[in-house]
Design a protein around this motif. Structure first.
Motif, PDB file in Angstrom:
ATOM      1  N   GLY A 184      23.049 -10.000 -57.127  1.00 33.02           N
ATOM      2  CA  GLY A 184      22.109  -9.774 -56.044  1.00 33.02           C
ATOM      3  C   GLY A 184      21.377  -8.466 -56.181  1.00 33.02           C
ATOM      4  N   VAL A 185      20.725  -8.060 -55.107  1.00 32.91           N
ATOM      5  CA  VAL A 185      19.972  -6.806 -55.044  1.00 32.91           C
ATOM      6  C   VAL A 185      20.241  -6.157 -53.693  1.00 32.91           C
ATOM      7  N   THR A 186      20.042  -4.844 -53.625  1.00 34.61           N
ATOM      8  CA  THR A 186      20.265  -4.130 -52.369  1.00 34.61           C
ATOM      9  C   THR A 186      19.127  -3.160 -52.095  1.00 34.61           C
ATOM     10  N   PHE A 204      23.336 -12.857 -53.343  1.00 36.94           N
ATOM     11  CA  PHE A 204      23.564 -11.911 -52.249  1.00 36.94           C
ATOM     12  C   PHE A 204      22.409 -10.918 -52.163  1.00 36.94           C
ATOM     13  N   ILE A 205      22.238 -10.376 -50.970  1.00 32.28           N
ATOM     14  CA  ILE A 205      21.480  -9.147 -50.790  1.00 32.28           C
ATOM     15  C   ILE A 205      22.366  -8.190 -49.995  1.00 32.28           C
ATOM     16  N   GLY A 206      22.135  -6.889 -50.193  1.00 30.25           N
ATOM     17  CA  GLY A 206      22.823  -5.861 -49.413  1.00 30.25           C
ATOM     18  C   GLY A 206      21.781  -5.062 -48.659  1.00 30.25           C
ATOM     19  N   ILE A 207      21.937  -4.944 -47.332  1.00 28.65           N
ATOM     20  CA  ILE A 207      20.898  -4.355 -46.488  1.00 28.65           C
ATOM     21  C   ILE A 207      21.504  -3.462 -45.413  1.00 28.65           C
ATOM     22  N   ASP A 208      20.640  -2.697 -44.765  1.00 29.29           N
ATOM     23  CA  ASP A 208      21.039  -1.946 -43.578  1.00 29.29           C
ATOM     24  C   ASP A 208      20.661  -2.763 -42.346  1.00 29.29           C
ATOM     25  N   TYR A 209      21.581  -2.837 -41.391  1.00 26.72           N
ATOM     26  CA  TYR A 209      21.350  -3.615 -40.175  1.00 26.72           C
ATOM     27  C   TYR A 209      22.332  -3.116 -39.128  1.00 26.72           C
ATOM     28  N   ALA A 210      21.827  -2.846 -37.937  1.00 22.93           N
ATOM     29  CA  ALA A 210      22.671  -2.338 -36.851  1.00 22.93           C
ATOM     30  C   ALA A 210      22.019  -2.693 -35.530  1.00 22.93           C
TER      31      ALA A 210
END
Length: 316
Positions: free
Chosen positions: A180-182, A203-209
């Motif tokens: 994946g990528v982030t 997959f992706i890796g992200i910021d989320y809140a």
């Protein structure tokens, strides 16, 4: 499953502050069984516990100081209390190397879902040297002590054509199961969307809140449509949300979705988005790891409750 009574005992034993005014109301429902929340990886159907462990920030600090005791305790807590996913990167100082060594000493290497990253290009749009990238990958395999790694992602979209190409080769050769990528940089969100739309990533890796919901607009729906798993980094806004709730008690109504600390409140908001596979907040303390894993127990807030949660945080 773990009973609420047993969970509360764990919290007390490890010094976790539940941050709620309503401990008696918890005791009244202490025998309620709390199911572990798991999510399926879209590419395979493999299920993962919905909360894992990140290794940036404070984890990287203790790993860099060779505080092996702290690393051992937090990894033990991850596995002992139902977690599996450990997210790391060569750029997180000594995290990858120390975690791999400690996991081997504990005999838990095969119990961990290892997620690491690749980026020899840097984060400024440089080109990646394929030989250097291959060398970094081989170092990760050696550090983590497995011939096949679970997930490798291109870190912060560094020279995606070159580095994702190498990961595709590894996946085809059976050396990595998912790729994946982030990114956690807003300036890269448009590029992430383009990659997600055209590349066969798992997959992706992200910021989320709860106070950072930009990903809900396009990226998370697209990940669902494309059948791509999502790792969430910084579900606490790094330290931003902790500053926001400082001095405020967790609302009593959070118990309706089995949240008894601010960490669980924030994590359950993130996990209640159906596109999210696993949230991986970083910590170097076992008591925080256990508290975080409580975010993957019980039920999740529904749409109405999510709105109530957002309103609360925005009013603080």
């Amino acid at each position: 499953m773990i009973s609420r009574r047993d969970y509360l005992k764990l919290c007390v034993a490890t010094g976790v502050a539940l941050g709620t005014k309503s401990v008696p109301s918890l005791a009244a429902n202490a025998d309620k069984q709390l199911a572990l929340i798991t999510r399926a990886i879209p590419a395979s159907g493999q299920r993962l516990p919905a909360v894992g462990l990140g290794s940036s920030a404070t984890f990287a600090e203790v790993a860099g100081s060779e505080d092996v005791a702290a690393v051992r305790e937090v990894l033990q807590a991850l596995i002992a209390h139902g977690g599996r996913v450990f997210d790391t990167a060569p750029s997180y100082g000594a995290s990858e190397a120390v975690a791999g060594r400690v996991a081997a000493e504990l005999g838990i290497t095969d119990q961990v879902f290892w997620a690491t990253k690749l980026n020899v290009a840097g984060w400024g749009g440089g080109r990646a040297d394929p030989a250097a990238a291959r060398a970094q990958l081989e170092t990760s395999f050696q550090r983590l002590g497995k011939p096949v790694l679970d997930l490798i992602q291109v870190h912060n979209l560094g020279d995606v054509p070159t580095q994702l190409g190498l990961l595709k080769e590894l996946r085809a050769d059976g050396r990595v199961r998912y790729i994946g990528v982030t990114t956690t940089f807003p300036r890269q969100y448009a590029e992430l969307e383009q990659i997600l739309a055209r590349e066969p990533v798992n997959f992706i890796g992200i910021d989320y809140a709860i106070d950072n919901r930009t990903m809900e607009e396009r990226i998370l729906p697209l990940a669902q449509d494309r059948g791509v798993g999502v790792l969430v980094y910084a579900p606490f806004g790094r330290t931003r949300l902790w500053e926001r709730v400082r001095g405020h008690a967790v609302p009593e109504w959070a118990a309706e979705f089995d949240a008894h600390s601010w960490a669980q409140f924030f994590l359950k908001f993130v996990l209640s988005h159906p596109a999210v596979t696993v949230a991986t907040p970083a910590t170097s303390k076992a008591r925080h790891m256990i508290d975080n894993l409580g975010g993957a127990l019980g039920v999740l807030p529904d749409a109405d409750m999510r709105r109530r949660m957002i309103a609360l945080v925005e009013d603080l």
